[in-house]
Design a protein around this motif. Structure first.
Motif, PDB file in Angstrom:
ATOM      1  N   GLU A  51      32.488  86.255  72.290  1.00 36.38           N
ATOM      2  CA  GLU A  51      33.046  87.111  71.226  1.00 36.38           C
ATOM      3  C   GLU A  51      31.956  87.666  70.304  1.00 36.38           C
ATOM      4  O   GLU A  51      32.184  88.632  69.580  1.00 36.38           O
ATOM      5  CB  GLU A  51      34.083  86.336  70.392  1.00 36.38           C
ATOM      6  CG  GLU A  51      33.481  85.148  69.648  1.00 36.38           C
ATOM      7  CD  GLU A  51      34.407  84.524  68.575  1.00 36.38           C
ATOM      8  OE1 GLU A  51      35.014  85.264  67.786  1.00 36.38           O
ATOM      9  OE2 GLU A  51      34.478  83.278  68.550  1.00 36.38           O
ATOM     10  N   HIS A  52      30.777  87.036  70.312  1.00 42.85           N
ATOM     11  CA  HIS A  52      29.691  87.479  69.413  1.00 42.85           C
ATOM     12  C   HIS A  52      28.619  88.294  70.135  1.00 42.85           C
ATOM     13  O   HIS A  52      27.568  88.578  69.568  1.00 42.85           O
ATOM     14  CB  HIS A  52      29.025  86.264  68.760  1.00 42.85           C
ATOM     15  CG  HIS A  52      29.965  85.441  67.935  1.00 42.85           C
ATOM     16  ND1 HIS A  52      30.670  85.945  66.869  1.00 42.85           N
ATOM     17  CD2 HIS A  52      30.333  84.137  68.034  1.00 42.85           C
ATOM     18  CE1 HIS A  52      31.424  84.994  66.342  1.00 42.85           C
ATOM     19  NE2 HIS A  52      31.248  83.885  67.037  1.00 42.85           N
ATOM     20  N   ARG A  85      38.209  71.674  62.065  1.00 40.96           N
ATOM     21  CA  ARG A  85      37.492  72.813  61.458  1.00 40.96           C
ATOM     22  C   ARG A  85      37.251  72.543  59.964  1.00 40.96           C
ATOM     23  O   ARG A  85      36.194  72.860  59.430  1.00 40.96           O
ATOM     24  CB  ARG A  85      38.286  74.112  61.620  1.00 40.96           C
ATOM     25  CG  ARG A  85      38.341  74.629  63.034  1.00 40.96           C
ATOM     26  CD  ARG A  85      37.115  75.414  63.429  1.00 40.96           C
ATOM     27  NE  ARG A  85      36.964  76.651  62.686  1.00 40.96           N
ATOM     28  CZ  ARG A  85      36.035  77.569  62.963  1.00 40.96           C
ATOM     29  NH1 ARG A  85      35.174  77.380  63.956  1.00 40.96           N
ATOM     30  NH2 ARG A  85      35.945  78.665  62.252  1.00 40.96           N
ATOM     31  N   HIS A 115      29.958  72.757  66.587  1.00 37.72           N
ATOM     32  CA  HIS A 115      30.948  73.803  66.875  1.00 37.72           C
ATOM     33  C   HIS A 115      32.328  73.182  66.960  1.00 37.72           C
ATOM     34  O   HIS A 115      32.483  72.059  67.448  1.00 37.72           O
ATOM     35  CB  HIS A 115      30.644  74.482  68.215  1.00 37.72           C
ATOM     36  CG  HIS A 115      31.836  75.204  68.782  1.00 37.72           C
ATOM     37  ND1 HIS A 115      32.193  76.468  68.362  1.00 37.72           N
ATOM     38  CD2 HIS A 115      32.782  74.821  69.672  1.00 37.72           C
ATOM     39  CE1 HIS A 115      33.312  76.828  68.999  1.00 37.72           C
ATOM     40  NE2 HIS A 115      33.684  75.843  69.789  1.00 37.72           N
ATOM     41  N   ASP A 118      38.458  77.409  67.082  1.00 37.43           N
ATOM     42  CA  ASP A 118      39.042  77.945  65.846  1.00 37.43           C
ATOM     43  C   ASP A 118      40.543  78.221  65.919  1.00 37.43           C
ATOM     44  O   ASP A 118      41.139  78.621  64.918  1.00 37.43           O
ATOM     45  CB  ASP A 118      38.281  79.204  65.396  1.00 37.43           C
ATOM     46  CG  ASP A 118      38.288  80.308  66.447  1.00 37.43           C
ATOM     47  OD1 ASP A 118      39.063  80.201  67.431  1.00 37.43           O
ATOM     48  OD2 ASP A 118      37.528  81.274  66.270  1.00 37.43           O
TER      49      ASP A 118
HETATM   50 MG    MG Z   1      33.412  80.154  66.160  1.00 43.02          MG
END
Ligand code: MG
Ligand code: GTP
Length: 149
Positions: A51-52, A85, A115, A118
């Motif tokens: 996604e990045h 998270r 990590h 999410d």
């Molecule tokens: Mg993330």
């Protein structure tokens, strides 16, 4: 029961934070159902952080995640995705609250120790990316009635 994927990044492993991080999650009451130490390939790192891909920090992120061993884990428990998270803290450790893992152990965003998935869809995707089904152990702790009402 809900499951999430967590990974202690190379900085967390190098700094000897593996035991501390596992202890925090155990003491919260979550259950460890998958655990391994691995040298991450460029391919796995790029897929995991796909996604990045277009972000300027992406090459550095992939280089960092592949720079040393990572401890990959699957944890299980009620609300574990969102709660882990919260226990991890904000992405930039300088903005993470004290008491969170990043808030207690990090400074730079590119060295933020751990990590965590999410969202529920991300958790499912990441668990199957990092673990084969035979690597996950479904078990019930004898402490369950002392943790859940
Ligand atoms: Mg993330
Ligand atoms: P992860 O649990 O690792 O996915 O972190 P996150 O969900 O809190 O943040 P996000 O998914 O947005 O970013 C993924 C990772 O990329 C972060 O954990 C950082 O290590 C890195 N990262 C994010 N933003 C920046 C940035 O602005 N600069 C740099 N150098 N790294 C960043």
């Amino acid at each position: 029961m809900e499951r999430t994927f967590l990974a202690i990044k190379p900085d967390g492993v190098q700094r000897g934070l593996v035991g501390e991080i596992i202890q925090r999650l155990e003491q919260k009451g979550f259950t460890l159902v998958g655990l391994k130490l691995l040298q991450v390939s460029k391919e796995l790192a790029s897929t995991h952080y796909g996604e990045h891909q277009a972000k300027p920090f992406f090459p550095g992120l992939v280089e960092f995640i592949t720079s040393g061993p990572v401890v990959a884990m699957v944890w299980e428990g009620k609300g574990v995705i969102a709660t882990a998270r919260k226990m991890i803290g904000a992405t930039n450790p300088l903005n993470s609250e004290p008491g969170t893992i990043r808030g207690d152990f990090g400074i730079d965003v590119g060295r933020n120790v751990i990590h965590g998935s999410d969202a529920p869809e991300t958790a499912v995707k990441e668990i199957s990316l990092w673990f084969g089904p035979e690597e996950l152990v479904a078990w019930s702790s004898s402490l369950t009635p002392w943790i859940y009402e």
